[in-house]
Design a protein around this motif. Structure first.
Motif, mmCIF file in Angstrom:
data_model
loop_
_atom_site.group_PDB
_atom_site.id
_atom_site.type_symbol
_atom_site.label_atom_id
_atom_site.label_comp_id
_atom_site.label_asym_id
_atom_site.label_seq_id
_atom_site.Cartn_x
_atom_site.Cartn_y
_atom_site.Cartn_z
ATOM 1 N N VAL A 22 -1.780 7.958 -2.826
ATOM 2 C CA VAL A 22 -1.214 6.380 -3.025
ATOM 3 C C VAL A 22 0.097 6.333 -2.373
ATOM 4 O O VAL A 22 1.016 6.955 -2.517
ATOM 5 C CB VAL A 22 -0.904 6.085 -4.486
ATOM 6 C CG1 VAL A 22 -0.235 4.863 -4.724
ATOM 7 C CG2 VAL A 22 -2.205 6.582 -5.328
ATOM 8 N N SER A 23 -0.135 5.425 -0.920
ATOM 9 C CA SER A 23 1.194 5.339 -0.147
ATOM 10 C C SER A 23 1.068 3.845 0.132
ATOM 11 O O SER A 23 0.129 3.052 0.410
ATOM 12 C CB SER A 23 1.005 6.333 0.569
ATOM 13 O OG SER A 23 0.362 5.913 1.921
ATOM 14 N N PRO A 24 2.360 3.261 1.039
ATOM 15 C CA PRO A 24 2.218 2.170 1.466
ATOM 16 C C PRO A 24 1.112 1.768 2.489
ATOM 17 O O PRO A 24 0.881 0.851 2.905
ATOM 18 C CB PRO A 24 3.766 2.150 1.976
ATOM 19 C CG PRO A 24 4.652 3.277 1.220
ATOM 20 C CD PRO A 24 3.655 4.117 0.846
ATOM 21 N N ILE A 25 0.880 2.783 3.113
ATOM 22 C CA ILE A 25 -0.283 2.794 4.183
ATOM 23 C C ILE A 25 -1.806 3.242 3.842
ATOM 24 O O ILE A 25 -2.474 3.370 4.629
ATOM 25 C CB ILE A 25 0.089 3.494 5.582
ATOM 26 C CG1 ILE A 25 0.333 5.138 5.466
ATOM 27 C CG2 ILE A 25 1.506 3.138 6.100
ATOM 28 C CD1 ILE A 25 0.444 5.902 6.450
ATOM 29 N N GLY A 26 -2.037 3.310 2.510
ATOM 30 C CA GLY A 26 -3.176 3.634 2.104
ATOM 31 C C GLY A 26 -3.319 4.160 0.669
ATOM 32 O O GLY A 26 -2.460 4.922 0.348
ATOM 33 N N PHE A 27 -4.587 3.933 -0.064
ATOM 34 C CA PHE A 27 -4.878 4.335 -1.297
ATOM 35 C C PHE A 27 -5.939 5.123 -1.256
ATOM 36 O O PHE A 27 -6.374 5.789 -2.485
ATOM 37 C CB PHE A 27 -5.133 3.190 -2.503
ATOM 38 C CG PHE A 27 -3.769 2.532 -2.670
ATOM 39 C CD1 PHE A 27 -3.666 2.357 -4.256
ATOM 40 C CD2 PHE A 27 -2.663 2.217 -2.193
ATOM 41 C CE1 PHE A 27 -2.454 1.928 -4.631
ATOM 42 C CE2 PHE A 27 -1.617 1.414 -2.559
ATOM 43 C CZ PHE A 27 -1.427 1.535 -3.908
ATOM 44 N N VAL A 43 6.669 0.334 6.152
ATOM 45 C CA VAL A 43 8.119 0.019 6.121
ATOM 46 C C VAL A 43 8.039 -1.515 6.446
ATOM 47 O O VAL A 43 7.434 -1.881 7.267
ATOM 48 C CB VAL A 43 9.000 0.626 6.936
ATOM 49 C CG1 VAL A 43 10.481 0.035 6.861
ATOM 50 C CG2 VAL A 43 9.136 2.102 6.659
ATOM 51 N N LYS A 44 8.878 -2.254 5.524
ATOM 52 C CA LYS A 44 8.878 -3.646 5.552
ATOM 53 C C LYS A 44 10.078 -4.166 5.354
ATOM 54 O O LYS A 44 11.061 -3.353 4.615
ATOM 55 C CB LYS A 44 7.749 -4.302 4.575
ATOM 56 C CG LYS A 44 6.371 -4.134 5.146
ATOM 57 C CD LYS A 44 5.494 -4.736 4.051
ATOM 58 C CE LYS A 44 3.983 -4.727 4.491
ATOM 59 N NZ LYS A 44 3.076 -3.708 4.227
ATOM 60 N N ALA A 63 9.500 1.230 2.376
ATOM 61 C CA ALA A 63 8.151 1.530 2.268
ATOM 62 C C ALA A 63 7.981 1.440 0.808
ATOM 63 O O ALA A 63 8.170 2.398 0.280
ATOM 64 C CB ALA A 63 7.764 2.815 2.890
ATOM 65 N N MET A 64 7.204 0.353 0.388
ATOM 66 C CA MET A 64 6.875 0.132 -1.099
ATOM 67 C C MET A 64 5.355 0.070 -1.138
ATOM 68 O O MET A 64 4.756 -0.430 -0.231
ATOM 69 C CB MET A 64 7.382 -1.327 -1.410
ATOM 70 C CG MET A 64 8.927 -1.020 -1.241
ATOM 71 S SD MET A 64 9.631 -2.691 -1.755
ATOM 72 C CE MET A 64 9.248 -2.771 -3.621
ATOM 73 N N ASP A 89 5.973 2.588 -12.592
ATOM 74 C CA ASP A 89 4.998 2.482 -11.110
ATOM 75 C C ASP A 89 5.165 4.110 -10.650
ATOM 76 O O ASP A 89 3.985 4.508 -10.082
ATOM 77 C CB ASP A 89 5.741 1.667 -10.224
ATOM 78 C CG ASP A 89 5.251 0.232 -10.513
ATOM 79 O OD1 ASP A 89 4.686 -0.021 -11.599
ATOM 80 O OD2 ASP A 89 6.153 -0.704 -10.041
ATOM 81 N N SER A 90 6.133 4.852 -10.634
ATOM 82 C CA SER A 90 5.984 5.962 -10.137
ATOM 83 C C SER A 90 4.782 6.863 -10.755
ATOM 84 O O SER A 90 4.077 7.873 -10.097
ATOM 85 C CB SER A 90 7.427 6.779 -10.120
ATOM 86 O OG SER A 90 7.890 7.066 -11.372
#
Length: 109
Positions: A22-27, A43-44, A63-64, A89-90
């Motif tokens: 589970v990351s900002p660039i893919g689940f 990163v946004k 990076a959320m 959330d964590s």
């Protein structure tokens, strides 16, 4: 470092049998891997979002994880659909990644 630790611990072996992410660039592993190798960034800018900005967090970038997707995934993967009501959330992210890894190991994904 790992090699020295293993030799100190009677050469115990570690076997990775499944993965979840589970990351900002893919689940999903494939989504994450593709985005990672394509150079995608999670990163946004936080400017205008009202999140974390202030003297305690002077950097306006982060990076959320997509909270909506995290909620959907945690409800979908929990047996009663209520896991997301009780966890921060964590912990939800850890739950989703672990649950996906277990399902992958069982061949259910």
């Amino acid at each position: 470092w790992l090699k020295s630790c293993l030799s100190m611990n009677n050469r115990k072996q570690i076997v990775i049998t499944a993965m979840g992410v589970v990351s900002p660039i893919g689940f999903e592993i494939d989504e994450f891997k593709k985005n990672l190798f394509d150079g995608a960034s999670g990163v946004k800018s936080l400017i205008g979002t009202g999140k974390f900005l202030g003297p305690e967090f002077p950097v306006p970038y982060a990076a959320m994880i997509d909270k909506k997707r995290l909620e959907e995934e945690s409800k979908l993967l929990s047996s009663d659909g209520k896991i997301s009501e009780f966890l921060p959330d964590s912990a939800k992210a850890a739950y989703v990644a672990t649950k996906k890894a277990l399902l992958e190991q069982k061949g259910l994904r």
